[in-house]
Structure formats: C-alpha cells, structure tokens
Design a protein around this motif. Structure first.
Motif: not given
Ligand SMILES: [Mg+2]
Length: 329
Positions: A134, A162, A185
């Motif tokens: 991420d 992500e 996200d």
């Molecule tokens: Mg995230």
C-alpha cells in the motif's frame, strides 16, 4: 437551527497506539449505543465536518438498524506491516495470528525505494503467504512505474498494489504500464465521485471502509454498482468499529481477498476485553460489548461533544436521518 442536545448518548474512548500509524500516536473516537447495538464514530481530526458526517451516518445506521444478514461466519484478514525497519517488520509477521496475507506499507515520506525493498525482502524471508503493498498515493506516475516491478520481484510476486498514485488518471496509466493488479483506496473513499475509478478502468479491485463511505449498506450499493472485487479495510477503529467492517465483509456476495480488518493490535487499550483479533487468520462475525472503556479528560469529552453536534447538524441538514436510522430518529 443548531441542536442543543443530541438524540443519542455517546462514550468517548482514547488509546495510545502500539506503533505510530498514519502519523498518529493516539487514537480516539466515540461509541454510541442504539437499539441494534453499539457502533463507532471516529473520523480523524483532520477531516472536516461534511466529510465526518458520513462517519456519523455509518454509526447511526449500525446502532439503530444493525447489519444485513451475513453470508459467511468468519472473515479472512491480512496482517498489516507499517513502514518500519526490516527487524520490526519481521517481528510483526511473527505475531500475525495465522494470517496468510501481509500488507506492507511502502512509499512513506522520508524513506527510499531501498527501504521498501529491504522491508519486503525481510518479510519474504520469514513468510510464504501472499504479499500486497500500500503506497497511500506516495508515488508520482513515473516513480510508481519504476518501483512496482522491482518491489514485485523482491516479493516474489505481489498480490496487488494499493493506491500507488493519487489521481484516477495516474492510476489508470500505472495500471496499463505494470503487470501487478491495482487496488483503489483513497480514490474511492475520499473522492467526490468514486465511480470515476470504474469509468477510467483505473483499478482491478476496490478498498471499502465502512465509516468514510457512510455505512455498510452504502458500501454494498457502491460495490454492486462499481462491479469490481472488494477488500474491506478498517479506518483504524476499536473492536466496535471493526465489527462494522466485519459485517460488510460478511454480507458481500463474493469475498475473494483477505480483508484489512486485523488492526486492533495497533491499539494499546481496546474498548472491550473480547477483542476482534484474528485466530487462524480469520475474524469471527459476532457482536462486541464495550466493557473496558476508560474515562478520558474533560477537554477531549468537550471537543467530541461539539464535533458530534456539528456532524449531527450537518447530517440533519443534508440527509434524511429517518432513512438512515430506520425511522428511529
Ligand atoms: Mg490504503
């Protein structure tokens, strides 16, 4: 007209974090109790009132209407590794509660690509499950296209990356340029139009968080409309807030990825003695009774009381609260 008192009672909680996360050493929020049970309302302090009122909508729906019927009894979850040293990363993996997927934070401000490569290699040395990363939009387009294949190699194959970059246009460009699947996200949760991700073919899957998206049912509608696989993640909540994420994950028609809901270990003090921590890599679908809320100081009580009233006033002015609460408020 400004509400003088709120039509629901609340309790404020506050805890120190075991590891600094999202720049936070402490986390606080409120819990509210309604006829359907307890829920959490805990927008971060850097969120303004309009954005925070979605979090209140989520909490009111949970407390007054409850959750949809679950289609599964437990939820596979990932262990989360912050942008920390290789040694600490390995220590977190050692305490993973049976999780078979690790999510590693990368592209942290003040760190280099080598730091990320070292952290991923250290995790891979001691872990043979899936690795996802991420970046929290920490790269620009070129840095993402350069970094992702190198990190993919260090991991021996990444499950997905992500939010490598911040804009939907850049996400789409990175997705075209790299072989690793892309998860959106921030482009879902803090966007004016979350549907742009689908319109621009910018992601292979989406991350849904119950509070910022305004509740379990809003997330289910969004997931259905966008039509991409969903990973449910926490907004760094206590076990009461995680319970709502578990409810969403339990009621999605399909769940193909481990969810980012194993985060209460980051709390030094949870609001319950019956915490939602994984066993054998899964969280159970069950209600949470907050029985260990510690008193907080008056100043924090007052700040939350003011903020809740502001959120409530905004919500009442912009949404039909009766719809959210099943006619209760
Ligand atoms: Mg995230």
């Amino acid at each position: 007209m400004r509400a003088t008192s709120l039509p629901f009672a609340h309790r404020v909680y506050r805890t120190r974090m075991t590891t600094r996360f999202r720049g936070l050493d402490y986390r606080d929020g409120v819990l509210i109790e309604g006829p359907a049970g307890w829920s959490e309302v805990s927008p971060f302090w850097d969120y303004d009132i309009p954005e925070s009122s979605a979090w209140l909508a989520a909490g009111l729906e949970s407390a007054y209407v409850g959750y949809p019927e679950p289609v599964r009894a437990s939820i596979p979850v990932n262990v989360t590794v912050p942008a920390t040293t290789p040694e600490k990363a390995q220590a977190i993996i050692a305490r993973r509660g049976g999780c078979e997927t690790a999510k590693i934070k990368v592209a942290e401000k003040g760190q280099s690509l080598d730091d990320d490569l070292d952290r991923i290699a250290a995790v891979r040395d001691v872990f043979d499950g899936k690795i996802r990363i991420d970046a929290n939009a920490g790269w620009d387009r070129n840095a993402a296209i350069h970094s992702i294949p190198l990190l993919d190699r260090a991991a021996g194959g990444l499950e997905y990356v992500e939010q490598p970059v911040s804009t939907v246009e850049d996400l789409a460009a990175v997705r075209k340029a790299v072989a690793v699947p892309i998860a959106a996200d921030e482009s879902i949760r803090r966007a004016e139009d979350p549907y742009r991700v689908a319109k621009h073919d910018a992601a292979d899957l989406i991350v849904c968080k119950v509070q910022p998206l305004g509740g379990v049912r809003a997330c289910l509608r969004l997931a259905q409309d966008i039509g991409l696989p969903v990973v449910v993640s926490s907004a760094l909540e206590s076990s009461v807030g995680i319970r709502a994420g578990v409810a969403l994950a339990a009621s999605l028609p399909e769940l193909n990825y481990a969810c980012g809901l194993a985060t209460v270990q980051l709390f030094e003090h949870d609001v319950t003695s019956d915490r939602l921590v994984p066993t054998a890599g899964e969280l159970p679908v069950r209600d949470i009774d907050p029985d260990t809320i510690e008193p907080v100081d008056e100043e924090l009580e007052a700040r939350w009381a003011t903020r809740l009233r502001d959120m409530w006033d905004h919500l009442a002015a912009t949404r039909n609260v009766s719809d959210i609460t099943g006619g209760a408020l």
